[in-house]
Design an enzyme around this catalytic site. Structure first.
Site, PDB file in Angstrom:
ATOM      1  N   GLY A  31      80.483  25.421  23.448  1.00 10.83           N
ATOM      2  CA  GLY A  31      79.471  25.056  22.604  1.00 10.83           C
ATOM      3  C   GLY A  31      78.471  26.042  22.193  1.00 10.83           C
ATOM      4  O   GLY A  31      78.942  27.291  22.070  1.00 10.83           O
ATOM      5  N   HIS A  37      82.404  30.420  15.778  1.00 21.57           N
ATOM      6  CA  HIS A  37      83.269  29.226  16.236  1.00 21.57           C
ATOM      7  C   HIS A  37      83.641  28.379  14.616  1.00 21.57           C
ATOM      8  O   HIS A  37      84.833  28.004  15.022  1.00 21.57           O
ATOM      9  CB  HIS A  37      82.513  28.379  16.823  1.00 21.57           C
ATOM     10  CG  HIS A  37      81.813  28.962  18.305  1.00 21.57           C
ATOM     11  ND1 HIS A  37      80.748  29.255  18.750  1.00 21.57           N
ATOM     12  CD2 HIS A  37      82.392  29.009  19.366  1.00 21.57           C
ATOM     13  CE1 HIS A  37      80.317  29.677  19.705  1.00 21.57           C
ATOM     14  NE2 HIS A  37      81.649  29.752  20.211  1.00 21.57           N
ATOM     15  N   GLU A 150      89.045  36.666  18.507  1.00 21.39           N
ATOM     16  CA  GLU A 150      89.363  37.760  18.956  1.00 21.39           C
ATOM     17  C   GLU A 150      88.451  38.731  19.670  1.00 21.39           C
ATOM     18  O   GLU A 150      88.746  39.690  20.405  1.00 21.39           O
ATOM     19  CB  GLU A 150      90.078  38.882  18.077  1.00 21.39           C
ATOM     20  CG  GLU A 150      91.572  38.153  17.599  1.00 21.39           C
ATOM     21  CD  GLU A 150      91.998  38.763  16.158  1.00 21.39           C
ATOM     22  OE1 GLU A 150      91.441  39.898  15.828  1.00 21.39           O
ATOM     23  OE2 GLU A 150      93.254  38.514  15.913  1.00 21.39           O
TER      24      GLU A 150
END
Ligand code: PAF
Length: 282
Positions: A31, A37, A150
């Site tokens: 979150g 994200h 990554e």
């Protein structure tokens, strides 16, 4: 976009998708979503008909003196950020839905020996916590593909290895690190930095670039190359924990290596920052 909190509801929806032959991509997160994200979500959308984002601050991957208590929990804002991105489901389980037989779980997964190096050396138990929760979330979501950032290069290698060793049959896809304009890798922990620390934080990425420049210039004295970069970080007030050149699979480079990853962890004030940079020579 649905939000579900129990594995039973999740699996009923998953069964509908399977019956229609739809592939599922999952983006596991803790979150406090940022642009990095959201880029993983965009990537997931290209890989499957259905996209699930999991939001779970996993207590098993935090050490006793780490930031589990103050880790930002922002579910309402996260749901707003995901709305309109084409996410089918946000799975945000409580602890007891993940660790069904009590916490801490009796059964855990450790990908040895990678789990005790680099991050794992400074955060004992961290990767066992990550591998265990990712395995549980994979079992709950039953994805065809999973997308990881990554920025957590070692985590990506560990999850990839776990999936291969346990024949989980899930494609693991890494997505490039999202950065602020000054090079700082995006992370939920960047908000712990005060204004003065934030101004110094790009030195982490700069240290990787300095090592990359050395490698590109033909230098192979890796230890002194990394020592010089650590010295530059110390000058900026950081306490470097590791700064190493490895192969992408995180082995030690040999003379013929042409594909490297440079990895760093450094503490500034009370904030621990990590980053890495891939260096591929022609
Ligand atoms: O990278 C993260 O946010 C976490 O380590 C993960 C993969 C969601 C497991 O809790």
């Amino acid at each position: 976009m649905k939000t579900l909190h129990t594995v039973a509801e999740l699996q009923s929806l998953r069964a509908d998708w399977r019956a229609r032959g739809e592939r599922v991509a999952v983006v596991p997160t803790m979150g406090n979503l940022h642009r990095g994200h959201l880029a993983l979500v965009e990537r997931a959308k290209q890989l499957a008909e259905r996209v699930v984002v999991t939001i779970f601050v996993n207590p098993l991957q935090f050490g006793p003196n780490e930031d589990f208590g103050r880790y930002p929990r922002t579910l309402p804002e996260d749901l707003k950020a995901l709305a309109g991105l084409g996410v089918d489901l946000v799975y945000a389980p409580p602890v007891e839905e993940v660790y069904v037989n009590g916490f801490p779980p009796a059964t855990t997964i450790t990908v040895a020996p990678l789990s005790s190096q680099l991050e794992g050396h400074f955060r004992p138990g961290f990767f066992t916590g990550v591998a265990t929760v990712v395995a549980i979330l994979f079992d709950s979501v039953q994805p065809d593909v999973a997308v990881f950032g990554e920025k957590d290069w070692q985590q990506l290698q560990i999850v990839t290895r776990m999936v291969a060793d346990l024949r989980m049959g899930i494609a693991i896809v890494g997505h490039p690190t999202a950065r602020d304009d000054d090079g700082l890798a995006m992370s939920s922990r960047n908000q712990y930095l005060n204004a003065e620390e934030r101004a110094r934080a790009p030195a982490v990425h700069a240290s990787l670039q300095a090592v990359a420049a050395g490698l590109r210039a033909g230098r192979r004295d890796l230890e002194s190359l990394c020592d010089e970069a650590c010295a530059a970080l110390r000058q900026q007030g950081f306490v470097p924990q590791y700064l190493e050149v490895r192969t992408p699979a995180l082995d030690s480079p040999i003379a013929s290596t042409r594909d490297f990853v440079v990895l760093v962890a450094a503490v500034l004030g009370t904030t621990r920052l990590i980053d890495n940079l891939r260096v591929t020579l022609d």
